[in-house]
Design a protein around this motif. Structure first.
Motif, mmCIF file in Angstrom:
data_model
loop_
_atom_site.group_PDB
_atom_site.id
_atom_site.type_symbol
_atom_site.label_atom_id
_atom_site.label_comp_id
_atom_site.label_asym_id
_atom_site.label_seq_id
_atom_site.Cartn_x
_atom_site.Cartn_y
_atom_site.Cartn_z
ATOM 1 N N THR A 246 0.765 -1.207 -0.111
ATOM 2 C CA THR A 246 -0.024 0.049 0.015
ATOM 3 C C THR A 246 0.629 1.266 0.039
ATOM 4 O O THR A 246 0.510 2.333 -0.700
ATOM 5 C CB THR A 246 -0.961 0.148 1.148
ATOM 6 O OG1 THR A 246 -0.258 -0.039 2.390
ATOM 7 C CG2 THR A 246 -1.958 -1.001 1.046
ATOM 8 N N THR A 247 1.882 1.212 0.882
ATOM 9 C CA THR A 247 2.835 2.398 0.770
ATOM 10 C C THR A 247 3.473 2.690 -0.608
ATOM 11 O O THR A 247 3.482 3.742 -1.071
ATOM 12 C CB THR A 247 4.114 2.200 1.999
ATOM 13 O OG1 THR A 247 3.351 1.924 3.097
ATOM 14 C CG2 THR A 247 4.880 3.316 1.672
ATOM 15 N N ALA A 248 3.772 1.444 -1.092
ATOM 16 C CA ALA A 248 4.443 1.784 -2.510
ATOM 17 C C ALA A 248 3.388 2.333 -3.576
ATOM 18 O O ALA A 248 3.855 3.144 -4.399
ATOM 19 C CB ALA A 248 5.090 0.362 -3.180
ATOM 20 N N PHE A 249 2.114 1.785 -3.419
ATOM 21 C CA PHE A 249 1.118 2.190 -4.687
ATOM 22 C C PHE A 249 1.050 3.657 -4.196
ATOM 23 O O PHE A 249 0.958 4.583 -4.949
ATOM 24 C CB PHE A 249 -0.009 1.380 -3.980
ATOM 25 C CG PHE A 249 -1.149 2.028 -4.923
ATOM 26 C CD1 PHE A 249 -1.433 1.596 -6.096
ATOM 27 C CD2 PHE A 249 -2.126 2.730 -4.440
ATOM 28 C CE1 PHE A 249 -2.577 1.969 -7.062
ATOM 29 C CE2 PHE A 249 -3.375 3.432 -5.106
ATOM 30 C CZ PHE A 249 -3.471 2.970 -6.468
ATOM 31 N N LEU A 250 1.003 4.304 -2.844
ATOM 32 C CA LEU A 250 0.752 5.696 -2.736
ATOM 33 C C LEU A 250 1.936 6.587 -3.111
ATOM 34 O O LEU A 250 1.777 7.671 -3.278
ATOM 35 C CB LEU A 250 0.398 5.676 -1.179
ATOM 36 C CG LEU A 250 -1.050 5.438 -0.718
ATOM 37 C CD1 LEU A 250 -0.860 5.431 0.699
ATOM 38 C CD2 LEU A 250 -2.035 5.828 -1.377
ATOM 39 N N GLU A 251 3.075 5.761 -2.983
ATOM 40 C CA GLU A 251 4.341 6.651 -3.394
ATOM 41 C C GLU A 251 4.750 6.532 -4.870
ATOM 42 O O GLU A 251 5.815 7.021 -5.307
ATOM 43 C CB GLU A 251 5.586 6.275 -2.308
ATOM 44 C CG GLU A 251 5.208 6.478 -1.036
ATOM 45 C CD GLU A 251 6.499 5.961 -0.092
ATOM 46 O OE1 GLU A 251 7.165 5.022 -0.624
ATOM 47 O OE2 GLU A 251 6.516 6.118 1.081
ATOM 48 N N LYS A 252 3.662 5.888 -5.585
ATOM 49 C CA LYS A 252 3.959 5.594 -6.932
ATOM 50 C C LYS A 252 5.305 4.888 -7.198
ATOM 51 O O LYS A 252 5.986 5.417 -8.314
ATOM 52 C CB LYS A 252 3.703 6.865 -7.817
ATOM 53 C CG LYS A 252 2.348 7.378 -7.606
ATOM 54 C CD LYS A 252 2.223 8.694 -8.504
ATOM 55 C CE LYS A 252 0.660 9.093 -8.662
ATOM 56 N NZ LYS A 252 -0.185 9.296 -7.251
ATOM 57 N N ARG A 253 5.547 3.666 -6.381
ATOM 58 C CA ARG A 253 6.776 3.062 -6.641
ATOM 59 C C ARG A 253 6.697 1.821 -7.000
ATOM 60 O O ARG A 253 5.467 1.072 -6.315
ATOM 61 C CB ARG A 253 7.880 3.358 -5.835
ATOM 62 C CG ARG A 253 7.400 3.001 -4.453
ATOM 63 C CD ARG A 253 8.638 3.274 -3.354
ATOM 64 N NE ARG A 253 8.150 3.174 -1.903
ATOM 65 C CZ ARG A 253 8.216 1.747 -1.694
ATOM 66 N NH1 ARG A 253 8.511 0.799 -2.055
ATOM 67 N NH2 ARG A 253 7.765 1.785 -0.375
ATOM 68 N N LYS A 254 7.669 0.869 -7.337
ATOM 69 C CA LYS A 254 7.414 -0.695 -7.314
ATOM 70 C C LYS A 254 7.613 -1.263 -5.925
ATOM 71 O O LYS A 254 8.467 -0.619 -5.232
ATOM 72 C CB LYS A 254 8.554 -1.250 -8.397
ATOM 73 C CG LYS A 254 8.395 -2.522 -8.402
ATOM 74 C CD LYS A 254 9.570 -2.992 -9.265
ATOM 75 C CE LYS A 254 9.531 -4.677 -9.476
ATOM 76 N NZ LYS A 254 10.512 -5.305 -10.105
ATOM 77 N N ALA A 255 6.778 -2.123 -5.665
ATOM 78 C CA ALA A 255 6.839 -2.650 -4.255
ATOM 79 C C ALA A 255 7.912 -3.777 -4.244
ATOM 80 O O ALA A 255 8.238 -4.415 -5.175
ATOM 81 C CB ALA A 255 5.442 -3.201 -3.830
ATOM 82 N N GLU A 256 8.637 -3.736 -2.915
ATOM 83 C CA GLU A 256 9.772 -4.630 -2.709
ATOM 84 C C GLU A 256 9.160 -5.528 -1.459
ATOM 85 O O GLU A 256 9.443 -5.115 -0.476
ATOM 86 C CB GLU A 256 10.926 -3.820 -2.313
ATOM 87 C CG GLU A 256 11.663 -3.242 -3.615
ATOM 88 C CD GLU A 256 11.984 -4.000 -4.679
ATOM 89 O OE1 GLU A 256 12.165 -5.245 -4.538
ATOM 90 O OE2 GLU A 256 12.139 -3.507 -5.794
ATOM 91 N N PHE A 257 8.567 -6.546 -1.808
ATOM 92 C CA PHE A 257 7.773 -7.264 -0.489
ATOM 93 C C PHE A 257 8.736 -8.069 0.047
ATOM 94 O O PHE A 257 9.701 -8.893 -0.274
ATOM 95 C CB PHE A 257 6.817 -8.394 -1.323
ATOM 96 C CG PHE A 257 5.655 -7.658 -1.866
ATOM 97 C CD1 PHE A 257 4.713 -6.966 -1.051
ATOM 98 C CD2 PHE A 257 5.468 -7.604 -3.241
ATOM 99 C CE1 PHE A 257 3.532 -6.235 -1.440
ATOM 100 C CE2 PHE A 257 4.410 -6.761 -3.863
ATOM 101 C CZ PHE A 257 3.428 -6.126 -3.216
ATOM 102 N N PRO A 258 8.948 -7.979 1.491
ATOM 103 C CA PRO A 258 9.437 -8.492 2.405
ATOM 104 C C PRO A 258 9.339 -10.096 2.673
ATOM 105 O O PRO A 258 10.189 -10.752 3.291
ATOM 106 C CB PRO A 258 9.796 -7.775 3.684
ATOM 107 C CG PRO A 258 8.036 -7.180 3.567
ATOM 108 C CD PRO A 258 8.101 -6.765 2.313
#
Length: 260
Positions: A246-258
């Motif tokens: 959700t943070t990556a979506f709001l920041e308009k970047r690719k998610a790096e899932f842990p």
């Protein structure tokens, strides 16, 4: 780990298991079923592995069936034990694995071979693939989940016809029936599956595992699939993957899932 009848390789988060008994058309015997169980279990526990492809060696067969010579003289109790043990070790185990499993069906997938492919989360077939459950021609019925998973995938009527005629269907019919998702030239099969796997691997492994469980819940006796989905959906809000996604979506970047 070294195996007698299978090959297991992994690279960049993707694992490929190859059933390697080409002289027996990759038929499933007790040793092969045990080795597959061990390979799937080890890969599922490996946090670096995000997807698994299962296929057969050579160009003729994914798995041409079970090794009939192993059980031709079994009695009633031994037959029941054979089915129960096989389902526990491999077929039910694969279906409920938390890591996505793609069956790359090259050539013949008959009897236990088709049952293994159906236990995978979805299937891709080569254009020369032939699929069927011929057990009634031997005086027995499918025992590794075939009478349950085939109707789920193709509908009761088609499953009844396939099982009662003991006939085979080709890749295009299998696609039309919903038994396989895609049909591709044999030379492109594994690479095509790797392409799908690469798309899966971009997503949250925690969410994918939860989705597998929720989907399977709908096909489990006594379990309300909708309630299972609601529970899994709620639990997702407590994961690091949800926060990152959700943070990556709001920041308009690719998610790096842990993966947590």
């Amino acid at each position: 780990m070294n195996y007698e009848n299978i090959l297991a390789e992994k690279e960049n988060g993707l694992a490929v298991i190859t059933i390697n008994r080409p002289t027996k058309l990759n038929a499933l015997n007790k040793t092969t079923i045990q080795e597959l169980h061990e390979a799937f279990k080890a890969l599922d526990a490996d946090k670096e592995v995000k997807a698994i492809i299962i296929t057969g060696s050579g160009e003729k067969a994914f798995v041409a069936g079970a090794d009939i010579s192993e059980f031709a003289d079994f009695d009633v109790a031994q037959g029941g034990e054979l089915a129960a043990k096989g389902q526990e070790l491999l077929f039910d185990f694969v279906e409920n694995l938390s890591t996505p499993v793609i069956a790359a069906v090259n050539g013949f997938a008959l009897g236990g071979g088709l049952e293994l492919a159906m236990a995978a989360h979805f299937r891709v077939a080569s254009d020369n693939a032939k699929m069927g459950l011929p057990e009634v021609s031997l005086g027995v019925i499918p025992g590794y989940g075939g009478t349950q998973r085939l109707p789920q995938l193709v509908g009761k009527g088609r499953a009844m016809e396939m099982i009662m005629t003991a006939g085979m269907i080709g890749a295009e019919d299998a696609k039309a029936y919903g038994l396989v998702n895609h049909v591709v030239p044999q030379a492109e099969l594994v690479d095509f599956c790797k392409g799908i796997a690469s798309k899966i691997m971009k997503n949250s492994p925690v969410a994918i595992s939860a989705a597998i469980k929720a989907i399977n819940a709908n096909f489990t006796d006594g379990v309300n699939g909708y309630k299972a989905e609601i529970k899994a959906f709620g639990e997702a809000f407590g994961t690091a993957d949800f926060k990152e996604g959700t943070t990556a979506f709001l920041e308009k970047r690719k998610a790096e899932f842990p993966g947590k």
